[in-house]
Write a protein that holds these residues in place. Structure first.
Motif, PDB file in Angstrom:
ATOM      1  N   VAL A  33      -0.395   1.455  12.620  1.00  0.00           N
ATOM      2  CA  VAL A  33      -1.167   0.674  11.743  1.00  0.00           C
ATOM      3  C   VAL A  33      -0.389  -0.583  11.446  1.00  0.00           C
ATOM      4  CG1 VAL A  33      -2.837   0.148   9.803  1.00  0.00           C
ATOM      5  CG2 VAL A  33      -2.617   2.276  11.030  1.00  0.00           C
ATOM      6  N   VAL A  34      -0.851  -1.769  11.757  1.00  0.00           N
ATOM      7  CA  VAL A  34       0.024  -3.052  11.751  1.00  0.00           C
ATOM      8  C   VAL A  34      -0.463  -3.362  10.033  1.00  0.00           C
ATOM      9  CG1 VAL A  34      -0.179  -5.453  11.774  1.00  0.00           C
ATOM     10  CG2 VAL A  34      -0.073  -4.096  13.866  1.00  0.00           C
ATOM     11  N   CYS A  35       0.570  -3.635   9.174  1.00  0.00           N
ATOM     12  CA  CYS A  35       0.293  -3.700   7.852  1.00  0.00           C
ATOM     13  C   CYS A  35       0.688  -5.131   7.233  1.00  0.00           C
ATOM     14  CB  CYS A  35       1.134  -2.739   6.923  1.00  0.00           C
ATOM     15  SG  CYS A  35       2.831  -2.546   7.498  1.00  0.00           S
TER      16      CYS A  35
ATOM     17  N   ILE B  28       5.828  -9.092  12.751  1.00  0.00           N
ATOM     18  CA  ILE B  28       4.981  -7.943  13.075  1.00  0.00           C
ATOM     19  C   ILE B  28       5.426  -6.830  12.241  1.00  0.00           C
ATOM     20  CG2 ILE B  28       3.489  -6.456  14.424  1.00  0.00           C
ATOM     21  CD1 ILE B  28       2.854  -9.382  14.645  1.00  0.00           C
ATOM     22  N   ARG B  29       4.633  -6.352  11.183  1.00  0.00           N
ATOM     23  CA  ARG B  29       5.214  -5.238  10.628  1.00  0.00           C
ATOM     24  C   ARG B  29       4.353  -4.198  10.457  1.00  0.00           C
ATOM     25  NH1 ARG B  29       6.206  -9.473   6.834  1.00  0.00           N
ATOM     26  NH2 ARG B  29       8.102 -10.111   6.794  1.00  0.00           N
ATOM     27  N   PHE B  30       4.757  -2.813  10.564  1.00  0.00           N
ATOM     28  CA  PHE B  30       3.825  -1.545  11.005  1.00  0.00           C
ATOM     29  C   PHE B  30       4.389  -0.304  10.408  1.00  0.00           C
ATOM     30  CE2 PHE B  30       6.747  -1.802  14.652  1.00  0.00           C
ATOM     31  CZ  PHE B  30       7.159  -0.452  14.873  1.00  0.00           C
ATOM     32  N   GLN B  31       3.415   0.689  10.270  1.00  0.00           N
ATOM     33  CA  GLN B  31       3.873   1.927  10.013  1.00  0.00           C
ATOM     34  C   GLN B  31       3.251   2.876  10.897  1.00  0.00           C
ATOM     35  OE1 GLN B  31       2.259   2.088   6.022  1.00  0.00           O
ATOM     36  NE2 GLN B  31       4.294   2.737   5.378  1.00  0.00           N
ATOM     37  N   VAL B  32       3.911   4.092  11.253  1.00  0.00           N
ATOM     38  CA  VAL B  32       3.468   5.136  11.944  1.00  0.00           C
ATOM     39  C   VAL B  32       3.229   6.553  11.315  1.00  0.00           C
ATOM     40  CG1 VAL B  32       3.808   6.422  14.108  1.00  0.00           C
ATOM     41  CG2 VAL B  32       4.492   3.893  14.332  1.00  0.00           C
ATOM     42  N   LYS B  33       2.081   6.893  11.459  1.00  0.00           N
ATOM     43  CA  LYS B  33       1.706   8.226  10.928  1.00  0.00           C
ATOM     44  C   LYS B  33       1.171   9.152  11.858  1.00  0.00           C
ATOM     45  CE  LYS B  33       1.076   6.163   6.023  1.00  0.00           C
ATOM     46  NZ  LYS B  33       2.248   6.927   5.550  1.00  0.00           N
ATOM     47  N   GLY B  34       1.886   9.959  12.172  1.00  0.00           N
ATOM     48  CA  GLY B  34       1.391  11.095  13.450  1.00  0.00           C
ATOM     49  C   GLY B  34       1.377  10.279  14.667  1.00  0.00           C
ATOM     50  N   SER B  35       0.104  10.167  15.462  1.00  0.00           N
ATOM     51  CA  SER B  35       0.163   9.391  16.561  1.00  0.00           C
ATOM     52  C   SER B  35      -0.910   8.011  16.472  1.00  0.00           C
ATOM     53  CB  SER B  35      -0.570  10.370  17.596  1.00  0.00           C
ATOM     54  OG  SER B  35      -2.135  10.730  16.990  1.00  0.00           O
TER      55      SER B  35
END
Length: 240
Positions: free
Chosen positions: A216-218, A206-213
């Motif tokens: 998102v799974v990318c 599982i790969r993801f990014q976090v922007k603010g709160s």
């Protein structure tokens, strides 16, 4: 002490495992007894309880020693507290304690009684030293103070799992994955919005990014050993 059982969970590595039991209540796991302890009579009466305590070993950190003070993630990883005021895995004796929900006890001719639990915060294969019933009368203290943990607000992230990754992932694992991601698996000192993080879960990377709160799974990719057992993965962006 001897290992009496091992847990089988969706986390082959430490990254991504909830920091406390019960935070991701939909997580399912199996507690399988070692051959010497596979006695059905040893769990007689246990099914009457809704929750149990698991006493286990921090096996991944057992050989790394300990220090008198640690940096709790709850405090952002910057403030030191005494090790005995925390639940850090780096302890003189690497013992963990988790309260989990006992969903069912199944019986197998090969594995004996198997405990099906939810909400566990243990890596796959973690050795378990003991199992005890949770007693609300003795174990629940509503008036208890949570110390410095009460002074830090716990904020959950909103989680987005776009297509095609949502359809690719096993439906019975989606809610558990959402709960895990909402806890923000990142190390407390990493907040780079452009960085992509990843961890294995239920046979997928599982790969993801976090922007603010918002998390998102990318990407979600079937791990090679799982792909070899189940056949090739459909082309990215396409679903069969």
């Amino acid at each position: 002490m001897e290992t009496i059982a091992r847990i089988h969970s969706d986390f082959p590595t430490k990254f991504g495992v909830p920091r406390q039991s019960g935070l991701a209540a939909s997580l399912k796991a199996r507690v399988v007894f070692e051959p010497a302890y596979r006695y059905p009579e040893a769990v007689r009466g246990l099914g009457e309880f809704t929750h149990i305590w698991l006493i286990w070993e921090f096996s991944e950190t057992a050989s790394k020693g300990w220090k008198p003070t640690v940096r709790p993630p709850r405090l952002g990883g910057n403030t030191r507290m005494g090790v005995f005021a925390t639940r850090s895995p780096f302890r003189p004796n690497p013992i963990g304690l988790s309260c989990v929900r006992l969903e069912e006890i199944s019986f197998s001719s090969e594995q004996g009684p198997v405990l099906l639990v939810s909400g566990a915060d243990l890596m796959d294969g973690t050795p378990i030293y003991d199992i005890k019933p949770y007693l609300p009368l003795a174990d629940c203290r509503p008036e208890a103070s949570g110390g410095f943990a009460d002074r830090t607000e716990r904020q959950e992230l909103s989680v987005e799992i776009p297509e095609p990754w949502r359809s690719l992932l096993p439906p019975d694992r989606l809610q558990a994955l959402r709960e895990v991601l909402a806890q923000d698996p990142r190390p407390s000192y990493q907040h780079d919005p452009d960085r992509i993080y990843g961890f294995p879960f239920a046979g997928y990377e599982i790969r993801f990014q976090v922007k603010g709160s918002c998390l998102v799974v990318c990407e979600a990719e079937l791990l090679p050993e799982v792909e070899a057992r189940e056949g090739p993965l459909p082309e990215k962006g396409k679903q069969e």
